[in-house]
Design a protein around this motif. Sequence first.
Motif, PDB file in Angstrom:
ATOM      1  N   SER A  11       0.834  -1.194   0.000  1.00 50.40           N
ATOM      2  CA  SER A  11       0.000   0.000   0.000  1.00 50.40           C
ATOM      3  C   SER A  11       0.873   1.251   0.000  1.00 50.40           C
ATOM      4  O   SER A  11       0.606   2.225  -0.730  1.00 50.40           O
ATOM      5  CB  SER A  11      -0.930  -0.024   1.198  1.00 50.40           C
ATOM      6  OG  SER A  11      -1.554   1.198   1.381  1.00 50.40           O
ATOM      7  N   GLN A  12       1.904   1.245   0.813  1.00 46.62           N
ATOM      8  CA  GLN A  12       2.816   2.389   0.898  1.00 46.62           C
ATOM      9  C   GLN A  12       3.598   2.535  -0.428  1.00 46.62           C
ATOM     10  O   GLN A  12       3.863   3.657  -0.870  1.00 46.62           O
ATOM     11  CB  GLN A  12       3.776   2.237   2.062  1.00 46.62           C
ATOM     12  CG  GLN A  12       3.138   2.453   3.414  1.00 46.62           C
ATOM     13  CD  GLN A  12       4.112   2.219   4.545  1.00 46.62           C
ATOM     14  OE1 GLN A  12       5.227   1.770   4.350  1.00 46.62           O
ATOM     15  NE2 GLN A  12       3.663   2.547   5.770  1.00 46.62           N
ATOM     16  N   GLU A  18       2.502   1.730  -3.428  1.00 45.52           N
ATOM     17  CA  GLU A  18       1.589   2.258  -4.429  1.00 45.52           C
ATOM     18  C   GLU A  18       1.429   3.749  -4.260  1.00 45.52           C
ATOM     19  O   GLU A  18       1.344   4.496  -5.204  1.00 45.52           O
ATOM     20  CB  GLU A  18       0.210   1.589  -4.300  1.00 45.52           C
ATOM     21  CG  GLU A  18       0.135   0.259  -4.989  1.00 45.52           C
ATOM     22  CD  GLU A  18      -1.250  -0.344  -4.857  1.00 45.52           C
ATOM     23  OE1 GLU A  18      -2.216   0.304  -4.440  1.00 45.52           O
ATOM     24  OE2 GLU A  18      -1.328  -1.530  -5.183  1.00 45.52           O
ATOM     25  N   LYS A  19       1.404   4.198  -2.997  1.00 47.06           N
ATOM     26  CA  LYS A  19       1.267   5.623  -2.747  1.00 47.06           C
ATOM     27  C   LYS A  19       2.522   6.346  -3.169  1.00 47.06           C
ATOM     28  O   LYS A  19       2.443   7.487  -3.617  1.00 47.06           O
ATOM     29  CB  LYS A  19       1.032   5.879  -1.253  1.00 47.06           C
ATOM     30  CG  LYS A  19      -0.361   5.559  -0.800  1.00 47.06           C
ATOM     31  CD  LYS A  19      -0.522   5.886   0.654  1.00 47.06           C
ATOM     32  CE  LYS A  19      -1.864   5.454   1.168  1.00 47.06           C
ATOM     33  NZ  LYS A  19      -2.033   5.651   2.581  1.00 47.06           N
ATOM     34  N   GLN A  20       3.665   5.721  -3.033  1.00 45.16           N
ATOM     35  CA  GLN A  20       4.912   6.344  -3.394  1.00 45.16           C
ATOM     36  C   GLN A  20       4.977   6.426  -4.908  1.00 45.16           C
ATOM     37  O   GLN A  20       5.515   7.322  -5.473  1.00 45.16           O
ATOM     38  CB  GLN A  20       6.105   5.552  -2.875  1.00 45.16           C
ATOM     39  CG  GLN A  20       6.275   5.641  -1.396  1.00 45.16           C
ATOM     40  CD  GLN A  20       6.717   7.002  -0.897  1.00 45.16           C
ATOM     41  OE1 GLN A  20       7.331   7.785  -1.605  1.00 45.16           O
ATOM     42  NE2 GLN A  20       6.332   7.306   0.307  1.00 45.16           N
TER      43      GLN A  20
END
Length: 189
Positions: free
Chosen positions: A184-185, A187-189
């Motif tokens: 998830s992190q 993908e946000k990056q």
Amino acid sequence: VFMDEGELSACADFGQLIRDALENSLWLVVICSEDTLLSPWVKLEIETFLSIHGQEARSRILTVLTSGEPETSIPPVLFDATGKTPFAADVRGEDLQEILKHLKGDAFLRLAAAMLAKPFDSLKQRQKVYQLQRIAAVTAVCLLAAVAFAAYAVNRSRVIAAQALKIEEEYRNTLINESLLLASQAEKQ
């Protein structure tokens, strides 16, 4: 049971105390060693016992031979008219421990057989049965303890195995959750 050393020290009139004890005794057990013949008290006790209970009480005087030979250790007053030595439970040994071992064994049963008017072999067989029962009881208790310990160990093993599975499942879930969080992190990056 009247024992000179233990009971005489508390009384001022030794003679009367001994006489009272002998009057109340059905049996007289004489411990015989080379020193017995040197004691005037032993002879006096035997003679007093016979005078109180009569000559037929001669068969109720038992001897325990702790050292020496019967002829040199048993008081002459106990020999019959033919000079035959009375029956003596033989507990002679090299040291006190060996004497006590003999006394606890057959000698005690021989004395008991005479007092109970039972055959020695009968008491010996009873003693063997009693010892076997004691061994069986101890073995049963040990076996029961072993079974109880085994049951406890199996139960604890199951609990530990279940806890290990739970910890492994929680670890897997933690890894999955961590992977999802990292994904998830990422993908946000």
